[in-house]
Design a protein around this motif. Structure first.
Motif, PDB file in Angstrom:
ATOM      1  N   ARG A  91     -41.401 -16.767  36.786  1.00 24.13           N
ATOM      2  CA  ARG A  91     -40.844 -18.100  37.030  1.00 24.13           C
ATOM      3  C   ARG A  91     -39.400 -18.179  36.529  1.00 24.13           C
ATOM      4  NH1 ARG A  91     -40.413 -23.213  35.774  1.00 24.13           N
ATOM      5  NH2 ARG A  91     -40.308 -22.928  33.525  1.00 24.13           N
ATOM      6  N   VAL A  92     -38.545 -18.817  37.301  1.00 25.54           N
ATOM      7  CA  VAL A  92     -37.149 -19.019  36.887  1.00 25.54           C
ATOM      8  C   VAL A  92     -37.050 -20.427  36.329  1.00 25.54           C
ATOM      9  CG1 VAL A  92     -34.757 -19.105  37.649  1.00 25.54           C
ATOM     10  CG2 VAL A  92     -36.357 -17.515  38.740  1.00 25.54           C
ATOM     11  N   ASN A  93     -36.520 -20.573  35.101  1.00 25.59           N
ATOM     12  CA  ASN A  93     -36.403 -21.899  34.504  1.00 25.59           C
ATOM     13  C   ASN A  93     -35.110 -22.557  34.992  1.00 25.59           C
ATOM     14  OD1 ASN A  93     -35.904 -24.123  32.893  1.00 25.59           O
ATOM     15  ND2 ASN A  93     -37.024 -23.242  31.160  1.00 25.59           N
ATOM     16  N   THR A  94     -35.191 -23.255  36.130  1.00 29.44           N
ATOM     17  CA  THR A  94     -33.973 -23.831  36.728  1.00 29.44           C
ATOM     18  C   THR A  94     -33.377 -24.925  35.843  1.00 29.44           C
ATOM     19  OG1 THR A  94     -35.447 -25.224  38.022  1.00 29.44           O
ATOM     20  CG2 THR A  94     -34.513 -23.309  39.135  1.00 29.44           C
ATOM     21  N   GLU A  95     -34.212 -25.622  35.069  1.00 34.60           N
ATOM     22  CA  GLU A  95     -33.679 -26.649  34.152  1.00 34.60           C
ATOM     23  C   GLU A  95     -32.727 -26.015  33.141  1.00 34.60           C
ATOM     24  OE1 GLU A  95     -34.066 -29.419  36.008  1.00 34.60           O
ATOM     25  OE2 GLU A  95     -33.321 -29.822  33.970  1.00 34.60           O
ATOM     26  N   ARG A  96     -33.160 -24.844  32.628  1.00 32.08           N
ATOM     27  CA  ARG A  96     -32.312 -24.188  31.627  1.00 32.08           C
ATOM     28  C   ARG A  96     -31.042 -23.635  32.278  1.00 32.08           C
ATOM     29  NH1 ARG A  96     -34.720 -19.610  28.189  1.00 32.08           N
ATOM     30  NH2 ARG A  96     -36.617 -20.455  28.994  1.00 32.08           N
ATOM     31  N   LEU A  97     -31.172 -23.152  33.527  1.00 33.70           N
ATOM     32  CA  LEU A  97     -29.963 -22.696  34.232  1.00 33.70           C
ATOM     33  C   LEU A  97     -28.993 -23.861  34.355  1.00 33.70           C
ATOM     34  CD1 LEU A  97     -31.271 -20.489  37.213  1.00 33.70           C
ATOM     35  CD2 LEU A  97     -30.399 -19.751  34.975  1.00 33.70           C
ATOM     36  N   ARG A  98     -29.539 -25.022  34.722  1.00 34.26           N
ATOM     37  CA  ARG A  98     -28.688 -26.203  34.911  1.00 34.26           C
ATOM     38  C   ARG A  98     -28.016 -26.602  33.609  1.00 34.26           C
ATOM     39  NH1 ARG A  98     -26.427 -29.798  38.034  1.00 34.26           N
ATOM     40  NH2 ARG A  98     -26.351 -31.928  37.283  1.00 34.26           N
ATOM     41  N   ALA A  99     -28.791 -26.630  32.533  1.00 39.53           N
ATOM     42  CA  ALA A  99     -28.213 -27.030  31.233  1.00 39.53           C
ATOM     43  C   ALA A  99     -27.074 -26.087  30.845  1.00 39.53           C
ATOM     44  CB  ALA A  99     -29.307 -27.020  30.172  1.00 39.53           C
ATOM     45  N   ASN A 100     -27.259 -24.793  31.102  1.00 39.81           N
ATOM     46  CA  ASN A 100     -26.199 -23.834  30.782  1.00 39.81           C
ATOM     47  C   ASN A 100     -24.986 -24.013  31.684  1.00 39.81           C
ATOM     48  OD1 ASN A 100     -26.934 -21.471  28.722  1.00 39.81           O
ATOM     49  ND2 ASN A 100     -28.792 -22.304  29.634  1.00 39.81           N
ATOM     50  N   ALA A 101     -25.245 -24.378  32.952  1.00 37.75           N
ATOM     51  CA  ALA A 101     -24.126 -24.606  33.875  1.00 37.75           C
ATOM     52  C   ALA A 101     -23.334 -25.850  33.461  1.00 37.75           C
ATOM     53  CB  ALA A 101     -24.669 -24.758  35.295  1.00 37.75           C
ATOM     54  N   VAL A 102     -24.040 -26.906  33.036  1.00 38.76           N
ATOM     55  CA  VAL A 102     -23.347 -28.125  32.586  1.00 38.76           C
ATOM     56  C   VAL A 102     -22.470 -27.809  31.373  1.00 38.76           C
ATOM     57  CG1 VAL A 102     -23.694 -30.391  31.501  1.00 38.76           C
ATOM     58  CG2 VAL A 102     -25.045 -29.752  33.508  1.00 38.76           C
ATOM     59  N   LEU A 129     -17.374 -34.238  28.480  1.00 36.26           N
ATOM     60  CA  LEU A 129     -18.809 -34.325  28.762  1.00 36.26           C
ATOM     61  C   LEU A 129     -19.052 -34.663  30.232  1.00 36.26           C
ATOM     62  CD1 LEU A 129     -20.301 -36.212  25.647  1.00 36.26           C
ATOM     63  CD2 LEU A 129     -20.391 -33.763  26.177  1.00 36.26           C
ATOM     64  N   TYR A 130     -20.138 -34.101  30.764  1.00 29.70           N
ATOM     65  CA  TYR A 130     -20.545 -34.383  32.151  1.00 29.70           C
ATOM     66  C   TYR A 130     -21.454 -35.596  32.148  1.00 29.70           C
ATOM     67  CZ  TYR A 130     -22.951 -33.843  36.606  1.00 29.70           C
ATOM     68  OH  TYR A 130     -23.478 -34.089  37.846  1.00 29.70           O
ATOM     69  N   VAL A 131     -21.118 -36.608  32.949  1.00 26.94           N
ATOM     70  CA  VAL A 131     -21.972 -37.801  33.042  1.00 26.94           C
ATOM     71  C   VAL A 131     -22.380 -37.984  34.497  1.00 26.94           C
ATOM     72  CG1 VAL A 131     -20.925 -38.950  31.044  1.00 26.94           C
ATOM     73  CG2 VAL A 131     -19.932 -39.290  33.323  1.00 26.94           C
ATOM     74  N   THR A 132     -23.360 -38.836  34.751  1.00 26.51           N
ATOM     75  CA  THR A 132     -23.810 -39.027  36.132  1.00 26.51           C
ATOM     76  C   THR A 132     -23.315 -40.339  36.745  1.00 26.51           C
ATOM     77  OG1 THR A 132     -25.830 -39.918  35.187  1.00 26.51           O
ATOM     78  CG2 THR A 132     -25.891 -37.601  35.857  1.00 26.51           C
ATOM     79  N   ASP A 133     -22.907 -41.306  35.890  1.00 31.85           N
ATOM     80  CA  ASP A 133     -22.463 -42.602  36.418  1.00 31.85           C
ATOM     81  C   ASP A 133     -21.153 -42.468  37.204  1.00 31.85           C
ATOM     82  OD1 ASP A 133     -23.553 -44.273  33.397  1.00 31.85           O
ATOM     83  OD2 ASP A 133     -24.546 -44.092  35.367  1.00 31.85           O
TER      84      ASP A 133
END
Ligand code: SAM
Length: 245
Positions: free
Chosen positions: A118-129, A6-10
């Protein structure tokens, strides 16, 4: 060795802690049937990959005890994918495949023939993660703010090469075109929209000294196929596919 990554930010340090968000806690508890004491792998794009022991999983999130580093942070190729999201195509598919293919950033581009509003960058990010978690990479590509092609070129970093995928026959065969190129420079791959680039755009691009114009064979590829094929060629000819594992 745990399989789930899993990808975490801490920050990740031995003996430290890392937070899991609600979606991750649900995934581990309800989907993977894990609980306190079970171990997973985590990465944050900075500190490498670590083994983490689940402390607790709640509705609002969870907590991990960071145990031991399993891989040091590696720097992948400095490679952007600049792509004009296609309506029929799925930008999410491109985000996932480009992440697996090792890009460092995704740059949505609007061109004259772009039909997507419009490009949904949030969804792009979620798919990249998700793709980064599954393919074993230690970072998640940045998802850059969508830009119009001319604004992108006006602000283009002078040292970054640009591999332009040109379906009109104006480019050299990709292997020939890349064979003499600088392998140590930062690069970007540019793929047009469904309707292709406008001739005036190809004109402007063709005059840029940073541009290497390439052909990807005699058939017209869908935009997402062209993006995947172009990244694969770049990795094989210039990137980290040249290196023995
Ligand atoms: N509308 C265009 C046409 O029908 O000629 C096709 C555009 S294609 C669907 C979308 C993008 O994929 C193009 O702008 C180009 O960047 C890339 N592409 C597709 N086929 C290619 C090829 N054979 N060589 C180089 N680039 C290609």
């Amino acid at each position: 060795m745990p399989k789930i990554r899993l990808y975490v930010t801490d920050d990740l340090t031995a003996g430290g802690a890392a937070a899991l968000d609600a979606k991750q806690a649900h995934y581990l508890k309800a989907v993977m049937r894990l609980g306190a004491g079970d171990e997973i792998l985590v990465f944050n794009g900075r500190d490498g990959e670590w083994r983490g022991r689940i402390e607790d999983l709640r509705k609002k999130g969870g907590a991990l005890a960071v145990v031991e580093q399993t891989r040091g942070q590696e720097r992948g190729p400095d490679l952007w994918l600049a792509f004009a999201p296609a309506k029929r195509g799925t930008p999410e598919l491109v985000a996932r495949a480009a992440t697996e293919l090792g890009v460092s950033a995704l740059q949505p581009v609007t061109t004259r023939r772009t039909v997507v509003g419009r490009v949904n960058t949030e969804r792009l990010r979620a798919n990249a993660v998700e793709a980064a978690e599954q393919c074993g990479r230690l970072s998640v590509p940045a998802v850059l703010k969508p830009m119009a092609l001319d604004a992108l070129l006006a602000d283009w970093p002078a040292d970054r090469r640009l591999m332009l995928c040109d379906e009109t026959g104006g480019g050299r065969p990709v292997a020939e075109a890349l064979s003499a190129e600088d392998r140590h420079a930062p690069w970007a791959v540019l793929v047009g929209p469904e309707g292709g680039f406008d001739p005036s755009e190809l004109d402007v691009l063709g005059k840029q000294p940073i541009v290497t114009r390439v052909g990807l064979g005699p058939r017209i590829l869908r935009a997402e196929t062209a993006a995947i094929a172009a990244l694969a060629c770049w990795q094989a000819l210039i990137g980290d596919w040249r290196e023995a594992e």
